[in-house]
Design a protein around this motif. Structure first.
Motif, PDB file in Angstrom:
ATOM      1  N   GLU A  29       3.450  29.605  57.905  1.00  0.00           N
ATOM      2  CA  GLU A  29       3.310  29.721  59.358  1.00  0.00           C
ATOM      3  C   GLU A  29       1.855  29.852  59.777  1.00  0.00           C
ATOM      4  N   ASP A  84      13.529  26.252  58.865  1.00  0.00           N
ATOM      5  CA  ASP A  84      12.952  27.406  59.554  1.00  0.00           C
ATOM      6  C   ASP A  84      13.768  27.715  60.814  1.00  0.00           C
ATOM      7  N   PHE A  85      14.523  28.823  60.782  1.00  0.00           N
ATOM      8  CA  PHE A  85      15.329  29.209  61.941  1.00  0.00           C
ATOM      9  C   PHE A  85      14.715  30.391  62.692  1.00  0.00           C
ATOM     10  N   ASN A  86      13.519  30.803  62.290  1.00  0.00           N
ATOM     11  CA  ASN A  86      12.882  31.951  62.912  1.00  0.00           C
ATOM     12  C   ASN A  86      11.739  31.572  63.848  1.00  0.00           C
ATOM     13  N   PHE A  87      10.961  30.583  63.438  1.00  0.00           N
ATOM     14  CA  PHE A  87       9.745  30.250  64.176  1.00  0.00           C
ATOM     15  C   PHE A  87       9.829  28.857  64.791  1.00  0.00           C
ATOM     16  N   TRP A 129       2.375  34.482  63.523  1.00  0.00           N
ATOM     17  CA  TRP A 129       3.287  33.881  64.503  1.00  0.00           C
ATOM     18  C   TRP A 129       4.053  34.946  65.267  1.00  0.00           C
ATOM     19  N   LYS A 130       4.322  36.100  64.620  1.00  0.00           N
ATOM     20  CA  LYS A 130       5.059  37.163  65.308  1.00  0.00           C
ATOM     21  C   LYS A 130       4.219  37.784  66.421  1.00  0.00           C
ATOM     22  N   ASN A 162      12.312  26.544  64.241  1.00  0.00           N
ATOM     23  CA  ASN A 162      13.693  26.110  64.493  1.00  0.00           C
ATOM     24  C   ASN A 162      13.921  24.636  64.136  1.00  0.00           C
ATOM     25  N   GLY A 202      11.434  38.156  72.804  1.00  0.00           N
ATOM     26  CA  GLY A 202      11.538  37.032  71.874  1.00  0.00           C
ATOM     27  C   GLY A 202      10.905  35.754  72.367  1.00  0.00           C
ATOM     28  N   THR A 233      16.273  28.073  52.297  1.00  0.00           N
ATOM     29  CA  THR A 233      15.728  29.325  52.795  1.00  0.00           C
ATOM     30  C   THR A 233      14.840  29.991  51.759  1.00  0.00           C
ATOM     31  N   ASN A 287      14.761  32.946  51.197  1.00  0.00           N
ATOM     32  CA  ASN A 287      15.499  34.055  50.593  1.00  0.00           C
ATOM     33  C   ASN A 287      16.095  33.691  49.241  1.00  0.00           C
TER      34      ASN A 287
END
Length: 983
Positions: A841, A826-829, A712-713, A831, A720, A958, A960
């Protein structure tokens, strides 16, 4: 000159024949009689006045659910009259034992406690176990189980301060219209009744609990209830002697301690019309003299109209004593009874010596049961002790052994090709989903319907219309009464519906009612499958459902005839063990207390420490699911509790649950080669650095592949935003792949993923390094080899046949969202909170279909696939994968290279590393499984035939959150399984 006993027996035999000799020599006297002249009995006798000796023959009722006035009344009879015993009625065990301790404290002579516990304490007391009614027990072919029940019933009665069970019932029930015996009898065959009665009796008396055979001389062939009137039995003596009295004679010969006399009018035995309870010819002449019974003779309740009608309380007690009874149950007027019996002594009708002999007999019973050394019993933990796992398991075994398969046309049971069946279940007489229906759903998809027992034509027509969509209908006929009576109480329309459905060859009936009911159901004998379950209990419902799918077998034989439809002894045998049996840990040699306490503690710790919002744990051993429990919530911020049927994102458990079974099947067929490389199936990989790397190396994670690629990155610009050819906010023909409602991926982006895998560099050294790269490619490889759509292939060849209906990709397309547990926020991909879609992902960019991740399931359905692996390729009567193949794929491939992995499967480390190990200390080297990033784990150990499934969403909110790893919850629970295995 006095003849010795042996010589007397021989002379008597010469006069009366060898039959008498055989009976006399074989007869065992009740054990308690050895205490009749003991020191303790002698000492008690010297302390009792003549009237108090009479009072020892009297027993009154005691309730533990009545008020203080009742207790004062009982205490009055104990203190003032020195009564001999109490029969306990309704209440609960804790209250009863408190009262019994108090009553014993108040009594000059220890009180003997009795109860009607024909099917255990549950017959009278709340919060206790009810074993099957005797009609169900009569179907059991293994008398050892009945003996074990007797032992357990004795243990439970003694724990509640009791000493006599007014059971077993050994009436031969040869009258279907009998309103009072019926389901309380072992059946219509005297030999079966006798065998079961002896086993039950011996079990109880082995624990020094006095058993009481009832209702002498036989209450089976009457349609009158002696509670309300005096039944008359009009059979000649020869018939009564050969049939009704046969079980009593045999139990007497086997040493039964007590016999209860019924209230019956039997002209052939006593022509005066006197109730048998008051009949000297019956009690003294037949029971004592002809049958030689020397044990305790007890009356049936003296307040029943069969004896009380027209007889004055107190006076009737005297008549019962004169007839030969030792102990009077439910005496209604204690002072009058003592007075009347004293008057009879004074008038020379009976001697004090005979009263004293009966008093001694009762005291001897008290010594035999241990009352000569009476100590109060502790009340603490009584209900827990009465409901021990071993007792619950015994109850399940009894019900299982009783289930009777009366019809099984074309060997329909156990159901096999689940993929060919569309099943509906109909519960008749239930207003909501039943345990029967819930258990059916454990095996495959079954749509449930309910039909009221008073349903009309409109209701039934609506149901019939719905059932047209199904090719198999499973019907449960439920009882309206807590007792298994010979009544149906169904509307004519419902009865007609049952009759019509019985004629269909796609119907299965499970009857949770008295077997005599079958004679009232037209055409029921024509049904394709007919199961008689005898009672409507949760256990009978669960086990009947398990029988249908082959979780258990059937061995029961019908204990009674049902008109012209079925005969006593009918019953087909069926082997079980085809699919999961759902049962107690003890049934698989595990300690339920150890197992449950350990898992509960570890799961609660994980939830309290916010290692995961909740989870599901399933444990199976020997293909028996012995633990299946849900914990916690879907997420920390809501109140939705986790259910056992909830569906979880399996994450990397997908690796062994999707393409891998397909590859093993293709390997069996010679279509997949472990020595081949990716390029042999995907030519695109020719001339890449992945060329000539064998699948054996790849699947064992030592192909030098990189662990992962953040696909995805690669879609992002430096600022961004997404590159133009990657994502759009709306779907279109060019952007059809849904990643989220506002992210739609280009249709050809899969090629970019393949390219990234192809171009990815290799590690320098060929050693173990976990990599998921090839698993993105496997669905296409399977599709190309099989020439089928990948998802269709694994559904058709595995999940559908297994009945694993929740094992699926993209579950939100098939199931309500509330059944699916959310994963990460998911707040990175994307959202958004990931709910109903795969967390991974890369997998979502593959349309949710990947062998790396993407599979969802509930624990029970996932367990079916894993059990197939544990069975080395077989489950449900079908072979999915060859045993040799599974053994090859589950063995460590390169131990010489310090690589512990099998082919895709994880294995225990080659050396145990304590808390840092990937498995429990006791997991064998043969074991295998996998873990998942979302907090999942599956593990199978062939050495212990042990299956473990752990589902959680530890990544919420998360990824994490690594507390689940730090607490080592999954592995600690796994060790708890081994710790709970009984030696």
């Amino acid at each position: 000159m006095q003849l010795n006993k042996s010589l007397l027996v021989v002379i008597t035999a010469l006069i009366f024949g060898n039959e008498f000799l055989a009976q006399e020599i074989q007869r065992k006297e009740p054990e308690f009689l050895k205490y009749t002249n003991s020191k303790w009995v002698d000492s008690v006798m010297t302390e009792l006045t003549p009237d108090e000796r009479i009072a020892q023959l009297l027993m009154i009722p005691a309730f533990s659910n009545k008020d203080e006035e009742h207790k004062k009344e009982v205490l009055k009879y104990i203190r003032e009259y020195k009564i001999g015993g109490l029969i306990f009625m309704q209440g609960d065990p804790k209250s009863q034992l408190k009262l019994m301790n108090e009553y014993q404290q108040a009594s000059k002579v220890p009180i003997i406690g009795a109860i009607d516990a024909e099917w255990g304490l549950g017959m009278r007391l709340d919060n206790t176990i009810s074993f099957p009614y005797q009609m169900g027990l009569g179907a059991i072919q293994d008398e050892e189980l009945i003996y074990e029940m007797g032992v357990e019933v004795a243990r439970q009665l003694k724990r509640t301060g009791l000493h006599i069970n007014f059971g077993p019932v050994v009436d031969v029930n040869n009258n279907p219209q009998n309103p009072v015996i019926n389901y309380r009898s072992f059946g219509e065959d005297k030999l079966n009744v006798t065998q079961k009665g002896i086993a039950y009796m011996k079990g109880m008396q082995s624990e020094n609990l006095l058993a009481t055979a009832k209702h002498f001389p036989g209450h089976g062939d009457t349609d009158t209830d002696s509670h309300y009137a005096l039944p008359q039995i009009n059979h000649p003596f020869e018939r009564l002697d050969d049939l009704e009295m046969y079980p009593f004679r045999e139990l007497i010969n086997e040493g039964i301690g007590g016999v209860m006399v019924a209230h019956l009018d039997i002209p052939a035995l006593d022509s005066t019309g006197t109730p048998s309870t008051l009949s000297k010819p019956i009690i003294t002449g037949i029971l004592k003299e002809r049958l030689g019974f020397k044990g305790l003779i007890v009356t049936d309740a003296m307040n029943m109209k069969g004896v009380a009608e027209g007889n004055e309380p107190g006076v009737v007690d005297k008549e019962a004593i004169l007839a030969g009874n030792d102990l009077l149950e439910f005496s209604e007027d204690i002072p009058k009874a003592i007075s009347e019996i004293r008057k009879a002594i004074d008038e020379g009708i009976i001697t004090q010596k005979k009263i004293d002999a009966r008093c001694r007999k009762i005291l001897a019973v008290k010594q035999w049961v241990g009352l000569d050394n009476y100590e109060p019993l502790p009340v603490e933990n009584i209900e827990k002790e009465l409901n021990k796992p071993e007792a619950k398991l015994l109850n399940r075994k009894l019900v299982e052994a009783s289930l009777t398969l009366l019809k099984n046309e074309n060997s329909l049971l156990p159901l096999r090709r689940l993929d060919s069946l569309k099943i509906a279940s109909v519960s008749i007489g239930a207003s909501e989903i039943t345990e029967f229906q819930k258990t059916l759903k454990l095996y495959t998809r079954v749509d449930d319907f309910q039909l009221d027992r008073e349903a009309n034509t409109t209701d039934i027509e609506n149901l019939k219309e719905k059932l047209e969509d199904y090719n198999l209908v499973i019907v449960g006929l439920h009882d309206f009464s807590i007792r298994s009576r010979n009544q149906i109480q169904l509307s004519e329309d419902v009865q007609k519906f049952i009759s019509e459905l019985s004629e269909s060859k796609n119907s299965i009936f499970s009857i949770f009612k008295n077997p005599y009911v079958l004679d009232k159901l037209e055409n029921i004998e024509n049904s394709a499958v007919l199961i008689e379950a005898y009672q409507d209990t949760e256990i009978s419902q669960e086990l009947s459902a398990q029988l249908i799918f082959g979780g258990i077998g059937a061995t029961g034989k019908l204990p009674v005839s049902v008109g012209e439809k079925f005969k006593a002894g009918d019953g087909l045998e069926l082997n079980g063990g085809l699919r999961f049996k759902y049962t107690n840990p003890e049934d698989a040699g595990m300690d339920s207390k150890k197992l449950g306490n350990a898992i509960d503690s570890l799961m609660n710790e994980a939830i309290d420490m916010k290692a995961t919002p909740g989870g599901v744990v399933l444990v199976a051993r020997d293909q028996k699911v012995v633990f299946h429990k849900a914990y916690g919530l879907h997420k920390y911020s809501d109140t939705i509790k986790v259910e056992r049927s909830d569906i979880y994102d399996l994450a990397s458990v997908s690796k062994i649950s999707t393409a891998l079974p397909a590859l093993m099947k293709l390997y069996d067929e010679g279509k997949f080669d472990l020595q081949a490389g990716i390029e042999d199936y995907l030519p695109y990989f020719n001339n890449s650095n992945k060329e000539d790397i064998a699948f054996r190396q790849i699947l064992a994670h030592q192909a030098r592949f990189k662990p992962w690629i953040p696909y995805w990155k690669n879609t992002l610009r430096d600022n961004g935003s997404f590159k133009w050819y990657t994502f759009k906010k709306d779907s279109s023909a060019r952007y059809p792949v849904r990643v989220s409602d506002e992210l739609w991926l280009h249709r050809n982006y899969k090629k970019k993923i393949y390219k990234a895998i192809k171009k990815s560099p290799l590690e320098a050294e060929a050693k173990y390094k976990y990599s998921g790269l090839v698993f993105y490619l496997l669905p296409e490889i399977v599709g190309k080899i099989s020439n089928e759509d990948f998802v269709d292939y694994i559904n058709t060849n595995f999940y559908d046949k297994l009945g694993a209906t929740t094992v699926t990709y993209n579950p939100s397309k098939k199931f309500p969202i509330e059944r699916i547990v959310p994963t990460e926020s998911d707040f990175n991909f994307r959202n958004e909170e990931i709910h109903g879609n795969v967390h991974d992902e890369g997998a979502i960019m593959m349309g949710g279909v990947s062998a790396n991740a993407g599979l969802f399931a509930n624990a029970n359905d996932l367990a079916k696939l894993m059990q197939m692996y544990l069975n080395m390729g077989e489950y449900g009567g079908l072979r999915y994968i060859n045993e040799a193949t599974l053994r090859e794929f589950t063995k460590t491939q390169f131990p010489e290279n310090d690589n512990h992995r099998a082919l895709a499967f994880d294995k225990p480390y080659l050396e145990y590393k304590g808390e840092n190990s990937n498995t429990a200390k006791d997991a064998s080297s043969d074991s295998f499984g996998h873990t998942g990033f979302t907090g999942t784990m599956v593990w199978m150990d062939p050495k212990e035939d042990l299956l473990y499934i752990f589902l959680s969403n530890r990544v919420l909110p998360t990824r994490n959150n690594t507390r689940l790893y730090k607490l080592n919850t999954r592995t600690k629970i796994q060790q708890a399984l081994y710790d709970s295995i009984l030696e």
